[in-house]
Scaffold this active site. Structure first.
Site: not given
Lengths: 264, 389
Positions: B101, B137, B143, B190, B253, B375, B385
């Site tokens: 993983d 990151t 974030s 994107k 996730r 987070t 959302r």
């Protein structure tokens, strides 16, 4: 060479065993079933012998549908095929009945070698392999911790664990060997092994096909009748000495060990 | 809804569990002086490589990749069961080397790579000969991923990278990094963000170990200074690196969620055992309702988190985009794991704070789950959302 491994499916060593209300058996729900751990040594030994000397390996197992899980594990480890003694008539067989059924399944295979675990970890009787050897008229070597194939490929030198040491025996094939911890390190089922096992044959063998009659196996034939199972007695609470002078407490403990526990 | 495993999947799960119990945990026990520190020292990494080698041989290491790519092709439900078996085993560190993983192993992101990349990067990863890392990151982009500043400018058959990454797990030790950089800042994530494979020894690429809570020595910061990367190391289409990666990131996730469940379960078992043997006021502390309630709460929350996670895995197996549900599971399971670790530490009292027991280490690890993989706040943002907020 042709090698047969006898397999038993037992509750996991860490399973919590609960008795049924009528004390005639154990609660089978919520139990995790595994291949009898000693049988893993037998499977591993069969696979190593095959890898070195070639031949075929067959796993034979008696029991209800669920035992095919243990058989699949053996097939995933690398055994070639399986024979599943499956019939309601086999249920509640004692060691003799079980050995008769196994012998009936094994005889037509004419194996050179039969490998078993030294005992099953549930009933701990260690009788089936011995009776099986008798029924098939083969020599038996039990509790084998080391095995060397003979140069002729038709015999083996085995080391047996005995009290305080080892006994070295030579045995001619066909023979029944029971395998002990230390004989080898059983392998893990690999992913390709598990996938291949899916396609390997497990042949069901009922009472009729086995050539036995209902009187040979099952409860009817059982020479041993189990009256009831009892849970282990609860341990009485220990005696604690405190808040006294140490020499006094030691004296009291020694006295109890001598008079009550009677161990010194 | 049916989370049952097929017979083969059950066998795979059981085989991995057996591998943990007989191979990995005894190895950790044998080397506990170093392993139990939980640090990625040279010795620990060598032991890890040993575990990985065996896992590759047994076919476990790539269980998470599709069969068409040479992996195990396991369903997400079955993978979740395998990951739970690893996480709940009580492994300190070597369990990380069993399944490939992220961050170290081959991820789905690389499956669509070119034949050159396959030979040089994907195959060695799958064989466990190389490890990688996921460099996304940045100091200014946590974030807020869209704020990535690291740039790549095409120059002939090369891209010139400039910028900085940090908190990169396995960064100090990876053989190559999967680096996300802006190729067209105007287009944003994107369309303007690309993925490059950067060899650790590429001139202009330097890395520095970052000390973390618990001194794991597992994170690094990366610096790219006019670092020239061959155009052949661009993964997929220029500008679509992040978009492509998101397809995999969402499912990954779930790994955090199931790790939370596994760790909490292991902690609960420790807590129950300890409550039975620890005596105060003349009796085992398990007799006290204050202790019982903490353990009962932990057990209940594990139950909830476990089924959320398996349900998400099942949704993915049904071909659904379960982004919202995955965020919910990740949020709940990681928060749950931390609360569980806190309660179990409390059950252990002072002993829980000591390094003698694994509780304090797992407490620290559980803290990370609320941050890594997005987070808790970002998960809540995703969920909000989906509510039209």
């Amino acid at each position: 060479m042709k090698i047969v491994v006898c397999l038993k499916q037992t509750p996991d060593t860490e399973a919590t065993i609960k008795l049924t209300a009528d004390k005639q058996g154990i609660e089978e729900q919520n139990i995790k079933w595994v291949m009898n751990p000693y049988d893993e040594y037998a499977v591993e030994q069969a696979l190593r012998l095959k890898e070195k000397h070639g031949g075929e390996t067959v796993v034979v197992c008696m029991g209800p549908d669920r035992v095919t899980e243990a058989m699949r594990t053996a097939l995933a480890m690398g055994m070639d095929k399986g024979v599943h003694l499956k019939d309601d008539a086999f249920a509640h067989s004692d060691a003799t009945g079980t050995a008769k059924a196994l012998a009936a399944a094994i005889k037509p295979l004419s194996p050179d070698l039969i490998l078993c675990g030294r005992q099953a970890i549930d009933w701990d009787m260690a009788q089936v392999p011995a009776i099986l050897a008798e029924l098939l008229d083969m020599p038996q070597v039990t509790v084998v911790a080391k095995m060397e194939m003979g140069a002729d490929g038709k015999s083996a030198v085995c080391n047996r664990r005995i009290e305080g040491g080892e006994e070295v025996v030579e045995v001619k094939f066909p023979a029944v060997l029971t395998c002990d911890k230390g004989l080898n390190e059983p392998r893990y089922a690999s992913l390709p092994g598990i996938m291949k096992a899916k396609k390997k044959e497990i042949k069901p063998l009922g009472l009729a096909e086995s050539g036995l009659s209902a009187n040979d196996v099952g409860k009817a034939s059982s020479k041993v009748q189990i009256l009831e199972y009892l849970p282990l007695p609860e341990r009485p609470p220990g005696k604690v000495f405190k808040e006294q002078e140490t020499p006094d407490m030691v004296k009291q403990v020694v006295k109890l060990l001598r008079e009550e526990a009677k161990i010194i | 809804m049916d989370f049952r495993l097929s017979e083969e999947e059950q066998q795979v799960r059981d085989a991995v569990q057996k591998f943990m119990e007989r191979e990995v945990l005894p190895l950790e026990e044998k080397h506990k002086e170093t392993v139990w520190e939980g640090r990625f020292t040279e010795e620990v990494r060598a032991l890890g490589a040993q575990v990985r080698k065996k896992s590759v041989e047994l076919g476990y290491y790539t269980l998470h990749l599709p069969e068409s790519a040479g992996g195990g092709g396991l369903s997400h439900v079955a993978l979740t069961a395998v990951r739970e078996a690893i996480a709940s085993s009580g492994t300190v560190i070597l369990g990380l080397y069993v399944l490939g993983d992220p961050p170290m192993g081959p991820t789905g992101m690389l499956i669509a790579c070119t034949p050159f990349q396959k030979e040089k990067y994907l195959e060695p990863l799958m064989k466990g000969e190389k490890t990688t890392c996921f460099a996304l990151t940045e100091p200014g982009a946590g974030s807020d991923v869209a704020a990535i500043k690291t740039r790549a400018v095409k120059k002939g058959d090369q891209y010139i990278l400039n910028g900085q990454k940090h908190f990169i797990s396995n960064g100090p030790y990876c053989d190559f990094a999967q680096v996300f950089v802006m190729t067209d800042p105007a287009k944003g994530l994107k369309g303007g963000c690309s993925l490059f494979l950067v060899d650790a020894d590429t001139p202009g690429f330097t890395r520095r170990l970052q000390k973390s809570m618990g001194d794991d020595d597992f994170q690094a910061e990366f610096f790219f200074e006019d670092c020239a990367v061959p155009a052949a190391n661009l993964v997929g289409t220029e500008g679509l690196g992040f978009v492509e990666a998101m397809k995999w990131l969402s499912a990954e996730r779930l790994i955090v969620a199931i790790n939370g469940v596994g760790i909490a379960q292991y902690l609960l078992d420790l807590g129950v055992d300890y409550a039975k043997v620890r005596e105060q006021f003349g009796q085992p502390i398990k007799n006290f309702q204050a202790i019982q309630w903490m353990l009962a709460d932990v057990a209940t929350e594990i139950y909830a988190a476990r089924w959320m996670t398996y349900h998400c895995a099942w949704l993915i197996d049904q071909g659904q985009n379960a982004m919202r549900e995955i965020s919910m599971a990740k949020l709940f399971a990681s928060e749950m794991a931390f609360t569980a670790a806190d309660k179990i530490l409390q059950v252990h009292g002072g002993m829980g704070y000591m390094k003698e027991l694994p509780v304090e280490r797992l407490f620290r690890l559980a803290r990370l789950l609320r941050i890594g993989g997005g987070t808790s706040e970002i998960q809540r943002w995703v969920i909000a959302r989906s509510l039209g907020l």
